[in-house]
Write a protein that holds these residues in place. Structure first.
Motif, PDB file in Angstrom:
ATOM      1  N   ASN A  27      98.208  91.797  19.042  1.00 15.70           N
ATOM      2  CA  ASN A  27      99.020  92.512  18.057  1.00 15.70           C
ATOM      3  C   ASN A  27      98.261  92.946  16.809  1.00 15.70           C
ATOM      4  N   ASN A  28      97.087  92.408  16.590  1.00 18.22           N
ATOM      5  CA  ASN A  28      96.358  92.745  15.376  1.00 18.22           C
ATOM      6  C   ASN A  28      94.897  92.343  15.536  1.00 18.22           C
ATOM      7  N   TYR A  29      94.194  92.318  14.418  1.00 18.56           N
ATOM      8  CA  TYR A  29      92.815  91.832  14.389  1.00 18.56           C
ATOM      9  C   TYR A  29      92.777  90.531  13.595  1.00 18.56           C
ATOM     10  N   SER A  30      92.061  89.560  14.107  1.00 21.50           N
ATOM     11  CA  SER A  30      91.878  88.318  13.357  1.00 21.50           C
ATOM     12  C   SER A  30      90.547  88.378  12.630  1.00 21.50           C
ATOM     13  N   ALA A  31      90.576  88.045  11.348  1.00 17.48           N
ATOM     14  CA  ALA A  31      89.368  88.046  10.522  1.00 17.48           C
ATOM     15  C   ALA A  31      88.910  86.609  10.304  1.00 17.48           C
ATOM     16  N   ASP A  32      87.599  86.418  10.271  1.00 24.34           N
ATOM     17  CA  ASP A  32      87.080  85.069  10.097  1.00 24.34           C
ATOM     18  C   ASP A  32      85.750  85.128   9.340  1.00 24.34           C
ATOM     19  N   VAL A  33      85.536  84.108   8.508  1.00 26.66           N
ATOM     20  CA  VAL A  33      84.239  83.941   7.854  1.00 26.66           C
ATOM     21  C   VAL A  33      83.365  83.128   8.799  1.00 26.66           C
ATOM     22  N   GLU A  34      82.478  83.805   9.489  1.00 24.06           N
ATOM     23  CA  GLU A  34      81.647  83.115  10.482  1.00 24.06           C
ATOM     24  C   GLU A  34      80.544  82.313   9.826  1.00 24.06           C
ATOM     25  N   ARG A  35      79.923  82.891   8.799  1.00 30.24           N
ATOM     26  CA  ARG A  35      78.876  82.183   8.060  1.00 30.24           C
ATOM     27  C   ARG A  35      78.961  82.558   6.586  1.00 30.24           C
ATOM     28  N   ALA A  36      78.729  81.596   5.721  1.00 23.53           N
ATOM     29  CA  ALA A  36      78.639  81.828   4.276  1.00 23.53           C
ATOM     30  C   ALA A  36      77.684  80.772   3.746  1.00 23.53           C
ATOM     31  N   ILE A  37      76.476  81.175   3.381  1.00 24.77           N
ATOM     32  CA  ILE A  37      75.400  80.220   3.103  1.00 24.77           C
ATOM     33  C   ILE A  37      74.674  80.614   1.825  1.00 24.77           C
ATOM     34  N   ILE A  38      74.517  79.670   0.923  1.00 25.04           N
ATOM     35  CA  ILE A  38      73.634  79.853  -0.215  1.00 25.04           C
ATOM     36  C   ILE A  38      72.447  78.920  -0.025  1.00 25.04           C
ATOM     37  N   ARG A  39      71.249  79.457  -0.204  1.00 22.91           N
ATOM     38  CA  ARG A  39      70.050  78.685   0.136  1.00 22.91           C
ATOM     39  C   ARG A  39      69.024  78.718  -0.996  1.00 22.91           C
ATOM     40  N   TYR A  40      68.408  77.567  -1.198  1.00 23.49           N
ATOM     41  CA  TYR A  40      67.333  77.425  -2.175  1.00 23.49           C
ATOM     42  C   TYR A  40      66.038  77.183  -1.407  1.00 23.49           C
ATOM     43  N   ASP A  41      65.069  78.055  -1.593  1.00 26.63           N
ATOM     44  CA  ASP A  41      63.786  77.926  -0.909  1.00 26.63           C
ATOM     45  C   ASP A  41      62.800  77.204  -1.812  1.00 26.63           C
ATOM     46  N   MET A  42      62.676  75.908  -1.613  1.00 28.30           N
ATOM     47  CA  MET A  42      61.690  75.163  -2.391  1.00 28.30           C
ATOM     48  C   MET A  42      60.279  75.642  -2.016  1.00 28.30           C
TER      49      MET A  42
END
Length: 425
Positions: A154-169
């Motif tokens: 009946n519609n489209y389902s939306a999803d947050v598949e990835r959400a990442i904040i990264r610190y590169d030491m």
């Protein structure tokens, strides 16, 4: 007098031989040094090429724009080398880059299905519409996000598949927080959403989106990086966070908090030998506790241990993917144990010459869960065979066609024809 002359001549000859031997030794040392330098330069070139491909496929080419939202321009159709789609390489900020910036990249696909299975609707099917967002927030800080829109009845389902904040030491330690694709096996972190990225139309059943055998997503903190190991090329992942939800929602992770007081752990280590470009060998471990119903104080809890291993060789000609996973559940009340196994082997080969746009492939899959297994609830797959080919229309679009013949112990056999056009933009 004559003897003296012979001695002098012999002395001169020995001196000449000594000098020649010394020169030869010097030349050998110089050649050895040059060869070592050439090897080092070749290794450096391979690493630079790999980083370049990672930047292209990761859709995070840095650019100086500060406030404008721009669309990245992919430059290669090569869908995969080992781990190039891993979020570890999601962003590579460069010196002089302005912050913050935002890059977008999209993926889409349209499928056609004709199968003799009642559980598989036939006809044209809209695939996932996927958007990647990446942004450098500083020289060592970056964000990566992935949204998907999946067609429903009946519609489209939306999803947050990835959400990442990264610190590169540094190269040896990168710390990130967010929602990941769990590094519990190779495919799950090498080929994300976006069918264009993978050779085949579908993922293996053991890592199917919406499936229950392996946890696809993981919410928490993750440390990753290289391990000093010379040419062996060792890398690691270690994470802690919210694991799976209740048994009835096993395919979902705890986005809004863990459903019990137990945190999940995941660890993996893999090697990418510098002398065998394209080869990756690795293993991983995942530990969690799964509950039946958190609202019921008297309930069963199951300790979950997942172990897996993979051997991958991705050079297009050939592409070899071999994976195995064992999922163990132990009832914390009765100590009864159930072990379930899944595996797949995929072989592909990009043809040479004028036929290089074609990449035929074959995959065999297997899943076994013992009778009475209380958590997984997945049907056994005694032998799933897929044969097909990928045809790269352009550097940004591909057409795939494949035939599947699956033998399930519950749903009997089914077979059918699948076709797909997948693209990136």
């Amino acid at each position: 007098m004559q003897r003296l002359a012979w001695k002098c001549a012999l002395f001169v000859l020995l001196m000449a031989c000594g000098a020649w031997a010394e020169d030869a030794a010097d030349q050998a040392a110089a050649i050895k040094s040059l060869m070592q330098r050439v090897d080092a330069l070749e290794k450096e070139v391979r690493e630079l090429r790999q980083q370049n491909e990672q930047l292209k496929i990761g859709a995070v080419e840095p650019q100086p724009a500060v406030t404008e939202t721009t669309v990245a321009q992919p430059e290669s159709s090569a869908p995969a080398v080992a781990g190039m789609h891993d979020h570890l390489n999601a962003h590579q900020p460069e010196a002089g880059e302005s912050y913050p910036n935002l890059k977008l990249r999209g993926f889409g696909n349209v499928d056609y299905v004709s199968a003799d299975s009642k559980s598989q609707p036939s006809g044209f099917v809209m695939g996932q519409f996927v958007m990647h967002f990446s942004s450098a927030l500083s020289k060592k800080t970056s964000f990566f996000g992935e949204l998907s829109f999946t067609a429903q009845q009946n519609n489209y389902s939306a999803d947050v598949e990835r959400a990442i904040i990264r610190y590169d030491m540094n190269d040896y330690l990168k710390v990130s927080f967010g929602r990941y694709h769990t590094p519990v096996n190779y495919w799950n972190t090498a080929f994300h959403h976006g069918a264009w990225l993978q050779t085949t139309i579908s993922r293996p059943e053991m890592v199917r989106f919406g499936g229950r055998f392996l946890p696809i997503h993981f919410v928490g903190a993750l440390a990753e990086g290289r391990i000093p190991s010379g040419g062996l090329g060792l890398n690691y992942n270690f994470g802690v966070g919210n694991g799976r939800q209740t048994i009835s929602l096993l395919s979902r992770d705890g986005d809004a908090g863990d459903v019990n007081s137990n945190r999940a752990f995941v660890a993996s280590v893999f090697a990418r030998p510098a002398g065998l470009y394209g080869l990756q060998v690795g293993a991983s471990m995942y530990r969690d506790k799964v509950s039946v119903d958190v609202a019921n104080p008297v309930q069963s809890h199951y300790r979950e241990w997942i172990t897996s291993g993979h051997i991958v060789y991705e050079k297009e000609s050939p592409e070899v993917l071999l994976e195995f996973a064992n999922v163990r559940h132990r009832d914390l009340l009765s100590n009864q144990v159930w072990d379930s196994q899944a595996a797949y082997a995929q072989f592909a080969y990009r043809l040479p010459g004028v036929a290089k746009k074609f990449k035929p492939y074959y995959r065999y899959e297997y899943i076994h869960a013992p009778v009475g297994e209380p958590v997984l609830g997945v049907p056994n797959l005694k032998g799933g065979q897929t044969v097909g080919t990928r045809y790269d229309i352009t550097d940004f679009a591909a057409f795939k066609a494949e035939y599947r013949h699956w033998n399930r112990t519950q749903n009997e056999k089914f077979q059918g024809f699948w076709a797909q056009t997948a693209f990136t933009f």
